[in-house]
Design a protein around this motif. Structure first.
Motif, PDB file in Angstrom:
ATOM      1  N   THR A 265      54.825 -57.315  17.678  1.00  0.00           N
ATOM      2  CA  THR A 265      53.738 -57.395  16.526  1.00  0.00           C
ATOM      3  C   THR A 265      54.706 -58.101  15.523  1.00  0.00           C
ATOM      4  OG1 THR A 265      54.776 -55.374  15.947  1.00  0.00           O
ATOM      5  CG2 THR A 265      52.910 -55.243  17.309  1.00  0.00           C
ATOM      6  N   SER A 266      53.955 -58.501  14.730  1.00  0.00           N
ATOM      7  CA  SER A 266      54.622 -59.608  13.447  1.00  0.00           C
ATOM      8  C   SER A 266      55.117 -58.522  12.992  1.00  0.00           C
ATOM      9  CB  SER A 266      53.180 -59.978  12.547  1.00  0.00           C
ATOM     10  OG  SER A 266      52.281 -58.904  12.268  1.00  0.00           O
ATOM     11  N   ARG A 267      54.933 -57.266  12.585  1.00  0.00           N
ATOM     12  CA  ARG A 267      55.928 -56.478  11.924  1.00  0.00           C
ATOM     13  C   ARG A 267      55.906 -54.878  12.835  1.00  0.00           C
ATOM     14  NH1 ARG A 267      54.113 -52.270   8.629  1.00  0.00           N
ATOM     15  NH2 ARG A 267      51.984 -52.317   8.243  1.00  0.00           N
ATOM     16  N   GLU A 268      57.010 -54.496  12.825  1.00  0.00           N
ATOM     17  CA  GLU A 268      57.214 -53.258  13.632  1.00  0.00           C
ATOM     18  C   GLU A 268      56.575 -51.844  13.094  1.00  0.00           C
ATOM     19  OE1 GLU A 268      61.072 -50.799  14.918  1.00  0.00           O
ATOM     20  OE2 GLU A 268      60.857 -52.750  15.864  1.00  0.00           O
ATOM     21  N   LEU A 269      55.583 -51.650  13.679  1.00  0.00           N
ATOM     22  CA  LEU A 269      54.530 -50.571  13.152  1.00  0.00           C
ATOM     23  C   LEU A 269      55.170 -49.180  13.741  1.00  0.00           C
ATOM     24  CD1 LEU A 269      50.798 -51.880  13.527  1.00  0.00           C
ATOM     25  CD2 LEU A 269      52.332 -51.845  11.483  1.00  0.00           C
TER      26      LEU A 269
ATOM     27  N   SER B   8      56.298 -48.732  23.182  1.00  0.00           N
ATOM     28  CA  SER B   8      57.814 -48.879  22.735  1.00  0.00           C
ATOM     29  C   SER B   8      58.324 -50.129  23.154  1.00  0.00           C
ATOM     30  CB  SER B   8      58.687 -47.992  23.105  1.00  0.00           C
ATOM     31  OG  SER B   8      58.518 -46.718  22.573  1.00  0.00           O
ATOM     32  N   ARG B   9      57.740 -50.533  24.385  1.00  0.00           N
ATOM     33  CA  ARG B   9      58.355 -51.893  24.814  1.00  0.00           C
ATOM     34  C   ARG B   9      57.595 -53.025  24.313  1.00  0.00           C
ATOM     35  NH1 ARG B   9      57.298 -49.421  29.861  1.00  0.00           N
ATOM     36  NH2 ARG B   9      55.723 -50.626  30.373  1.00  0.00           N
ATOM     37  N   HIS B  10      56.662 -52.910  23.473  1.00  0.00           N
ATOM     38  CA  HIS B  10      55.603 -54.157  23.057  1.00  0.00           C
ATOM     39  C   HIS B  10      55.814 -54.041  21.547  1.00  0.00           C
ATOM     40  CE1 HIS B  10      54.056 -54.139  26.999  1.00  0.00           C
ATOM     41  NE2 HIS B  10      53.919 -55.389  26.831  1.00  0.00           N
ATOM     42  N   GLY B  11      56.848 -53.697  20.932  1.00  0.00           N
ATOM     43  CA  GLY B  11      57.140 -53.907  19.485  1.00  0.00           C
ATOM     44  C   GLY B  11      56.663 -52.735  18.555  1.00  0.00           C
ATOM     45  N   PHE B  12      56.254 -51.585  19.130  1.00  0.00           N
ATOM     46  CA  PHE B  12      55.975 -50.517  18.299  1.00  0.00           C
ATOM     47  C   PHE B  12      57.113 -49.604  18.270  1.00  0.00           C
ATOM     48  CE2 PHE B  12      51.876 -52.353  19.853  1.00  0.00           C
ATOM     49  CZ  PHE B  12      51.311 -52.644  18.743  1.00  0.00           C
TER      50      PHE B  12
ATOM     51  N   ILE C  32      45.294 -51.692  17.103  1.00  0.00           N
ATOM     52  CA  ILE C  32      46.399 -50.674  16.347  1.00  0.00           C
ATOM     53  C   ILE C  32      46.940 -51.351  15.202  1.00  0.00           C
ATOM     54  CG2 ILE C  32      48.837 -49.807  16.217  1.00  0.00           C
ATOM     55  CD1 ILE C  32      48.422 -49.277  19.420  1.00  0.00           C
ATOM     56  N   ARG C  33      47.069 -52.862  15.308  1.00  0.00           N
ATOM     57  CA  ARG C  33      47.442 -53.365  14.248  1.00  0.00           C
ATOM     58  C   ARG C  33      46.146 -53.457  13.081  1.00  0.00           C
ATOM     59  NH1 ARG C  33      50.060 -56.707  17.911  1.00  0.00           N
ATOM     60  NH2 ARG C  33      48.307 -57.907  18.468  1.00  0.00           N
ATOM     61  N   GLN C  34      44.904 -53.827  13.530  1.00  0.00           N
ATOM     62  CA  GLN C  34      44.033 -54.007  12.511  1.00  0.00           C
ATOM     63  C   GLN C  34      43.744 -52.737  11.474  1.00  0.00           C
ATOM     64  OE1 GLN C  34      40.461 -55.946  13.541  1.00  0.00           O
ATOM     65  NE2 GLN C  34      41.508 -57.052  15.270  1.00  0.00           N
ATOM     66  N   VAL C  35      43.738 -51.289  12.559  1.00  0.00           N
ATOM     67  CA  VAL C  35      43.741 -50.120  11.725  1.00  0.00           C
ATOM     68  C   VAL C  35      45.018 -49.926  10.857  1.00  0.00           C
ATOM     69  CG1 VAL C  35      43.768 -47.652  12.244  1.00  0.00           C
ATOM     70  CG2 VAL C  35      42.546 -48.970  13.804  1.00  0.00           C
ATOM     71  N   ALA C  36      46.073 -50.454  11.122  1.00  0.00           N
ATOM     72  CA  ALA C  36      46.992 -50.251  10.172  1.00  0.00           C
ATOM     73  C   ALA C  36      47.015 -50.993   8.901  1.00  0.00           C
ATOM     74  CB  ALA C  36      48.526 -50.612  11.037  1.00  0.00           C
ATOM     75  N   ASP C  37      46.294 -52.112   9.219  1.00  0.00           N
ATOM     76  CA  ASP C  37      46.055 -52.962   7.739  1.00  0.00           C
ATOM     77  C   ASP C  37      44.705 -52.463   7.262  1.00  0.00           C
ATOM     78  OD1 ASP C  37      48.277 -54.268   8.224  1.00  0.00           O
ATOM     79  OD2 ASP C  37      47.097 -56.009   9.685  1.00  0.00           O
TER      80      ASP C  37
END
Length: 219
Positions: free
Chosen positions: A3-7, A27-31, A127-132
């Motif tokens: 991910t562009s930043r670790e959520l 966890s293996r994909h940057g979260f 997940i990223r869009q919800v976080a944003d």
């Protein structure tokens, strides 16, 4: 994929294999999975303690396996307005979708069917869009919502439509029973089914009027 930043995430799911497998996958994909929970109480505790970027939760959880996960998520948003929530469900439940979208201003929320998890790129992006602060709905959810909106009466049986038509004429339950030659218990059951299929819940005032208005508008 990273991910562009670790959520940071809190994951609530009662199925141990899915919960642990999903936590490992994320966890293996940057979260960063800060905590997992197997019931609604654990969800509330973990969300309050860790305040994650996104809370991912199953809708149905112990002890009742009805909507405990969703209820807990809505409590989190009530305590921390705007807290991003991604709900996962085995089936489309329009009522659940509506409640989630109605919480706060309807942003930072998502509702996905569990089948969508297997499409990793879409799942991670959701997940990223919800976080944003975005709003994410499963395509199947959108399809069913649109279909329901086009014809809210489509799920009524012929008898239920007859009952609703008599309600629209202003007839009482007793008069409806006499007109259709059925007992009061049957009338009450049909009316209950009508309210349920039109998503008119007991806490909504003037349900009978709303049902009649829906009939008149669609008829």
């Amino acid at each position: 994929m990273q991910t562009s930043r670790e959520l940071t995430l809190v994951l609530a799911e009662d199925g141990v294999l899915l919960r642990e497998g999903l936590a490992s996958l994320l966890s293996r994909h940057g979260f960063t999975v800060l905590a997992t929970a197997s019931d609604a109480e654990g969800l509330l505790t973990a969300a309050e303690r860790h305040r994650p970027d996104v809370l991912i939760t199953d809708v149905r959880m112990p002890p009742g396996f009805s909507d405990e996960g969703l209820r807990a998520a809505l409590q989190v948003r009530a305590r921390r307005p705007g807290a991003p929530v991604l709900a996962l469900s085995q089936y489309v439940q329009r009522t659940y979708v509506g409640e989630l979208l109605d919480s706060d201003d309807g942003t930072g929320v998502g509702y996905l069917l569990k089948d969508r998890i297997g499409r990793l790129t879409e799942f991670f992006e959701a997940i990223r869009q919800v976080a944003d602060g975005g709003t994410i709905l499963d395509p199947e959810v959108v399809r069913q919502l649109l279909r329901h909106r086009r014809d809210p009466l489509r799920n009524l049986t012929l008898r239920e439509r007859e009952v609703l038509a008599l309600m629209a004429e202003g007839k009482s339950n007793t008069a409806i029973g006499q007109a259709l030659t059925i007992g009061q218990a049957a009338v009450n059951k049909h009316i209950g089914n009508i309210m349920s299929k039109l998503n008119l819940h007991p806490d909504e005032g003037h349900r009978r009027v709303l049902a009649v208005l829906t009939y008149l508008r669609e008829g």
